[in-house]
Design an enzyme around this catalytic site. Structure first.
Site, PDB file in Angstrom:
ATOM      1  N   LEU A  71       1.224  -0.922  -0.065  1.00  0.00           N
ATOM      2  CA  LEU A  71      -0.197   0.114  -0.347  1.00  0.00           C
ATOM      3  C   LEU A  71       0.791   1.068  -0.120  1.00  0.00           C
ATOM      4  O   LEU A  71       0.770   2.053  -0.639  1.00  0.00           O
ATOM      5  CB  LEU A  71      -1.158   0.236   1.610  1.00  0.00           C
ATOM      6  CG  LEU A  71      -1.941  -0.628   1.226  1.00  0.00           C
ATOM      7  CD1 LEU A  71      -2.841  -0.788   2.783  1.00  0.00           C
ATOM      8  CD2 LEU A  71      -2.925  -1.046  -0.414  1.00  0.00           C
ATOM      9  N   GLY A  72       2.240   1.161   0.770  1.00  0.00           N
ATOM     10  CA  GLY A  72       3.047   2.412   0.191  1.00  0.00           C
ATOM     11  C   GLY A  72       4.470   1.736   1.408  1.00  0.00           C
ATOM     12  O   GLY A  72       4.531   0.794   1.955  1.00  0.00           O
ATOM     13  N   HIS A  73       5.753   2.391   1.012  1.00  0.00           N
ATOM     14  CA  HIS A  73       6.655   3.015   1.894  1.00  0.00           C
ATOM     15  C   HIS A  73       7.523   4.000   2.072  1.00  0.00           C
ATOM     16  O   HIS A  73       6.836   5.100   1.106  1.00  0.00           O
ATOM     17  CB  HIS A  73       7.085   1.893   1.279  1.00  0.00           C
ATOM     18  CG  HIS A  73       7.368   1.928  -0.501  1.00  0.00           C
ATOM     19  ND1 HIS A  73       8.765   2.778   0.028  1.00  0.00           N
ATOM     20  CD2 HIS A  73       7.206   1.939  -1.151  1.00  0.00           C
ATOM     21  CE1 HIS A  73       8.737   3.121  -1.703  1.00  0.00           C
ATOM     22  NE2 HIS A  73       7.587   3.146  -2.444  1.00  0.00           N
TER      23      HIS A  73
ATOM     24  N   THR B 211      10.711   5.462   4.912  1.00  0.00           N
ATOM     25  CA  THR B 211      12.545   5.304   5.039  1.00  0.00           C
ATOM     26  C   THR B 211      12.567   3.466   5.867  1.00  0.00           C
ATOM     27  O   THR B 211      13.137   2.901   5.636  1.00  0.00           O
ATOM     28  CB  THR B 211      12.974   6.127   5.391  1.00  0.00           C
ATOM     29  OG1 THR B 211      12.770   7.259   4.453  1.00  0.00           O
ATOM     30  CG2 THR B 211      14.732   6.270   5.586  1.00  0.00           C
TER      31      THR B 211
ATOM     32  N   ALA C 239       9.579   1.831   6.744  1.00  0.00           N
ATOM     33  CA  ALA C 239       8.476   1.023   7.657  1.00  0.00           C
ATOM     34  C   ALA C 239       7.672   0.445   5.874  1.00  0.00           C
ATOM     35  O   ALA C 239       8.234   1.611   4.936  1.00  0.00           O
ATOM     36  CB  ALA C 239       7.221   0.964   8.123  1.00  0.00           C
ATOM     37  N   LYS C 240       7.251  -0.558   5.679  1.00  0.00           N
ATOM     38  CA  LYS C 240       6.773  -0.779   4.275  1.00  0.00           C
ATOM     39  C   LYS C 240       5.273  -1.189   5.131  1.00  0.00           C
ATOM     40  O   LYS C 240       4.861  -1.695   6.448  1.00  0.00           O
ATOM     41  CB  LYS C 240       6.916  -1.841   3.774  1.00  0.00           C
ATOM     42  CG  LYS C 240       8.277  -1.811   2.696  1.00  0.00           C
ATOM     43  CD  LYS C 240       8.848  -2.718   2.220  1.00  0.00           C
ATOM     44  CE  LYS C 240       9.800  -1.793   1.190  1.00  0.00           C
ATOM     45  NZ  LYS C 240      10.457  -3.275  -0.146  1.00  0.00           N
ATOM     46  N   VAL C 241       4.420  -0.853   4.188  1.00  0.00           N
ATOM     47  CA  VAL C 241       2.505  -1.113   4.342  1.00  0.00           C
ATOM     48  C   VAL C 241       1.659  -1.916   3.747  1.00  0.00           C
ATOM     49  O   VAL C 241       2.203  -1.137   2.338  1.00  0.00           O
ATOM     50  CB  VAL C 241       1.469   0.471   4.790  1.00  0.00           C
ATOM     51  CG1 VAL C 241       0.732  -0.214   5.529  1.00  0.00           C
ATOM     52  CG2 VAL C 241       2.534   1.279   6.287  1.00  0.00           C
TER      53      VAL C 241
ATOM     54  N   LYS D  39       1.760  -2.921   8.726  1.00  0.00           N
ATOM     55  CA  LYS D  39       3.256  -1.902   8.797  1.00  0.00           C
ATOM     56  C   LYS D  39       4.501  -2.913   9.141  1.00  0.00           C
ATOM     57  O   LYS D  39       4.809  -3.033  10.353  1.00  0.00           O
ATOM     58  CB  LYS D  39       2.957  -0.868   9.683  1.00  0.00           C
ATOM     59  CG  LYS D  39       4.202   0.334   9.471  1.00  0.00           C
ATOM     60  CD  LYS D  39       3.766   1.613  10.455  1.00  0.00           C
ATOM     61  CE  LYS D  39       2.859   2.563  10.153  1.00  0.00           C
ATOM     62  NZ  LYS D  39       2.850   3.654  10.731  1.00  0.00           N
TER      63      LYS D  39
ATOM     64  N   ASP E  72      -0.492  16.641  14.888  1.00  0.00           N
ATOM     65  CA  ASP E  72      -0.295  16.886  13.882  1.00  0.00           C
ATOM     66  C   ASP E  72      -1.299  16.694  13.120  1.00  0.00           C
ATOM     67  O   ASP E  72      -1.955  15.682  11.779  1.00  0.00           O
ATOM     68  CB  ASP E  72       0.808  15.604  13.129  1.00  0.00           C
ATOM     69  CG  ASP E  72       1.520  16.002  11.808  1.00  0.00           C
ATOM     70  OD1 ASP E  72       1.016  17.588  11.436  1.00  0.00           O
ATOM     71  OD2 ASP E  72       1.470  14.930  11.398  1.00  0.00           O
TER      72      ASP E  72
ATOM     73  N   LYS F  17      -4.549  16.847  10.821  1.00  0.00           N
ATOM     74  CA  LYS F  17      -4.960  18.261   9.303  1.00  0.00           C
ATOM     75  C   LYS F  17      -5.583  16.755   8.580  1.00  0.00           C
ATOM     76  O   LYS F  17      -5.547  15.260   8.622  1.00  0.00           O
ATOM     77  CB  LYS F  17      -3.379  18.186   8.970  1.00  0.00           C
ATOM     78  CG  LYS F  17      -3.124  16.500   8.729  1.00  0.00           C
ATOM     79  CD  LYS F  17      -1.165  17.553   8.312  1.00  0.00           C
ATOM     80  CE  LYS F  17      -0.381  16.131   8.157  1.00  0.00           C
ATOM     81  NZ  LYS F  17       0.978  16.531   7.376  1.00  0.00           N
TER      82      LYS F  17
ATOM     83  N   ASN G  69      -3.901  13.258   7.651  1.00  0.00           N
ATOM     84  CA  ASN G  69      -4.011  11.924   9.144  1.00  0.00           C
ATOM     85  C   ASN G  69      -5.025  11.604   9.264  1.00  0.00           C
ATOM     86  O   ASN G  69      -5.586  11.519  10.072  1.00  0.00           O
ATOM     87  CB  ASN G  69      -2.824  12.783   9.672  1.00  0.00           C
ATOM     88  CG  ASN G  69      -1.844  12.888   9.837  1.00  0.00           C
ATOM     89  OD1 ASN G  69      -1.487  11.902   8.632  1.00  0.00           O
ATOM     90  ND2 ASN G  69      -0.901  14.050   9.865  1.00  0.00           N
TER      91      ASN G  69
ATOM     92  N   ASP H 169      -2.156   7.966  12.275  1.00  0.00           N
ATOM     93  CA  ASP H 169      -0.831   8.251  12.335  1.00  0.00           C
ATOM     94  C   ASP H 169      -1.039   9.633  13.525  1.00  0.00           C
ATOM     95  O   ASP H 169      -0.290  10.493  13.548  1.00  0.00           O
ATOM     96  CB  ASP H 169      -0.501   9.708  11.299  1.00  0.00           C
ATOM     97  CG  ASP H 169       0.635   9.316  10.936  1.00  0.00           C
ATOM     98  OD1 ASP H 169       1.243   9.781  12.447  1.00  0.00           O
ATOM     99  OD2 ASP H 169       1.724  10.078   9.939  1.00  0.00           O
TER     100      ASP H 169
ATOM    101  N   THR I 295       2.697  20.296  11.554  1.00  0.00           N
ATOM    102  CA  THR I 295       2.249  20.605  10.056  1.00  0.00           C
ATOM    103  C   THR I 295       2.391  22.086  10.047  1.00  0.00           C
ATOM    104  O   THR I 295       1.823  22.513  10.711  1.00  0.00           O
ATOM    105  CB  THR I 295       0.977  20.345   9.028  1.00  0.00           C
ATOM    106  OG1 THR I 295       1.628  18.894   9.341  1.00  0.00           O
ATOM    107  CG2 THR I 295       1.381  20.540   7.962  1.00  0.00           C
TER     108      THR I 295
END
Length: 471
Positions: A35-37, A39, A41-43, A58, A151, A153, A156, A169, A191
């Site tokens: 789904l995403g990655h 530096t 972690a990868k999900v 994750k 954070d 927003k 998130n 998050d 942010t």
């Protein structure tokens, strides 16, 4: 399997890693597509083979987080997610660990980010109010449990398939145990467009009041379709936030305008509180209290040998060596620039394009990303100035370069300010302070760009695990 593996996962190396993950999870979860990655972690999308439920997993690389000293940060995130079991918060189901990996098994939220809805334009009042009610319910629950998000927003906040809001998050979150003796937090984080003015003042801030300010910005964005405080220049935007100058559009009702004025009060002492928000007339319209039951506040936390996952943090390999401690001491003795979230700096670039970080703005200014330490960046600027015989003035993380030759509009002068994206990435914001524009552009393109880009790290780090606190 819920979702086929992407082609990238089918390469020999990735296939082996995926097989390793399956083996380490003891067949409890069937791994699907990436789904995403970032530096660290990868999900992955995954399926619980026993229940058939979809989850997001994750996968965190222990070696990488050890190298950058993020063990305490991850332990804190686990502790935080254990505290905040609420229907409007993305849930952490369990944590598992092996000798090389840590696995967060999370709730899989199908509806995407709230940001994607807002990006299409402002929402209808009843829709925005419903999202806001759910957001405040979640934030109120966090505060009651001594957790401050810091954070908040639209990026998130996720939406499930039924359109219910889910706060996610908690990477920059803090807990009440981290509050200093003065009763305040002191870490500069969050942010830029959503950060409270008292955070910018760097005199300490109340985590709850910080979150309330961010919720006010979110409500404004939902109803207006744009930010109340915005500028392409980060520092110019900070000035607007600090002054608290904003204008509500004509379609805002008087009740909503009054609520926002109290939420975006620059004085945290007089800013509205969560209980006052929940008793507000505009907020209460159609509001229903969320009723839920927390069965268990413990996570099933085991590794492949049946040990508690937190034991992995007490392993001798996770203790810092003398040289690492000495390096950390040296780093903390340097002037510390403002800490900004990497992916949020990107939001200042036109069109949310990463390349905007390396391009000129409409005002002729430019931004450069570098993995070099602050001292190296300052040295490079001094080196560039020496070549062209410019005078250099330094103050903390700000460097001024001044030419000796009078141009059409006086001598050329340039300001360069350094901000921290993550502990390993900095952004250098350069702009003309005085002198001829053409002369500045020539200097920028022929001297500054090549020099600063030679320090570029060439990548953006994952913002999921920023070591956000020294408290």
């Amino acid at each position: 399997m819920a979702g086929a593996a992407s082609p990238a996962l089918l390469s020999p190396t990735n296939a082996a890693k995926q097989k390793e993950i399956k083996g380490l999870l003891l067949g409890r979860y069937e791994i699907g597509k990436l789904l995403g990655h970032g530096t660290f972690a990868k999900v992955y999308h995954a399926r619980n083979v026993k229940t058939g439920d979809s989850v997001a997993i994750k996968v965190i690389d222990k070696e990488k987080i050890l190298k950058v000293g993020l063990i305490a940060h991850i332990k804190r995130e686990i502790a935080i997610l254990r505290r905040v079991r609420h229907p409007n918060i993305v849930q952490l189901f369990e944590v598992m660990a092996t000798k090389s990996k840590i696995f967060f098994v999370m709730e899989f939220v199908k509806g995407g980010e709230l940001f994607n809805k807002v990006a299409k334009g402002r929402l209808k009042e009843e829709v925005a109010r419903r999202y806001f009610q759910q957001l405040i319910s979640a934030v109120a629950f966090c505060h009651e449990r001594g957790v401050y998000h810091r954070d908040l927003k639209p990026e998130n906040i996720l939406l499930d398939e039924d359109g219910n809001l889910k706060v996610s998050d908690f990477g920059l979150s803090a807990i009440s145990e981290q509050i200093r003796q003065d009763g305040l937090f002191h870490t500069f984080c969050g942010t830029p467009a959503y950060v409270a003015p008292e955070v910018l003042a760097r005199k300490g801030y109340d985590g709850a009041k910080f979150d309330i300010w961010s919720c006010g910005i979110i409500l404004f964005v939902l109803m207006a379709g744009y930010l109340p405080f915005h500028d392409k220049n980060v520092m110019a935007m900070y000035k607007k936030i600090y002054k608290g100058e904003f204008r509500c559009p004509r379609w805002f009702s008087p009740e909503l305008t009054r609520l926002l004025t109290r939420m975006l009060d620059t004085n945290p002492q007089t800013r509205i509180t969560i209980p006052e928000i929940m008793s507000n007339k505009w907020f209460r319209k159609g509001f229903k209290h969320v009723r839920f039951y927390i069965e268990d506040d413990k996570l099933c936390r085991v590794n492949d040998e049946g040990d508690d996952v937190m034991d992995c943090f007490s392993d001798p390999s996770f203790s810092e060596s003398d040289s690492e401690l000495e390096t950390r001491r040296k780093l903390t003795s340097l002037p510390r620039p403002a800490s900004l979230n990497a992916f949020d700096i990107i939001s200042f670039s036109q069109g949310f394009d990463l390349s905007g970080l390396f391009e000129e703005g409409s005002d002729g200014g430019a931004r450069f990303v570098s993995g070099a330490p602050v001292s190296n960046i300052v040295s490079k600027l001094e080196e560039i100035a020496k070549v062209v015989r410019f005078t250099v003035r330094k103050k903390d993380c700000k460097v001024s370069l001044e030419g000796s030759k009078d141009g059409a509009n006086g001598p050329l002068s340039i300001d360069a300010e350094i901000y921290e994206l993550t502990p390993t990435l900095r952004v250098v914001e350069v702009k003309k302070k005085g002198g001829d524009r053409l002369e500045y552009e020539e200097f920028r393109d022929r001297e500054l760009k090549p020099g600063l880009q030679s320090l570029s790290s060439g990548h953006i780090a994952d913002s999921s695990y920023l070591p956000s606190d020294t408290e």
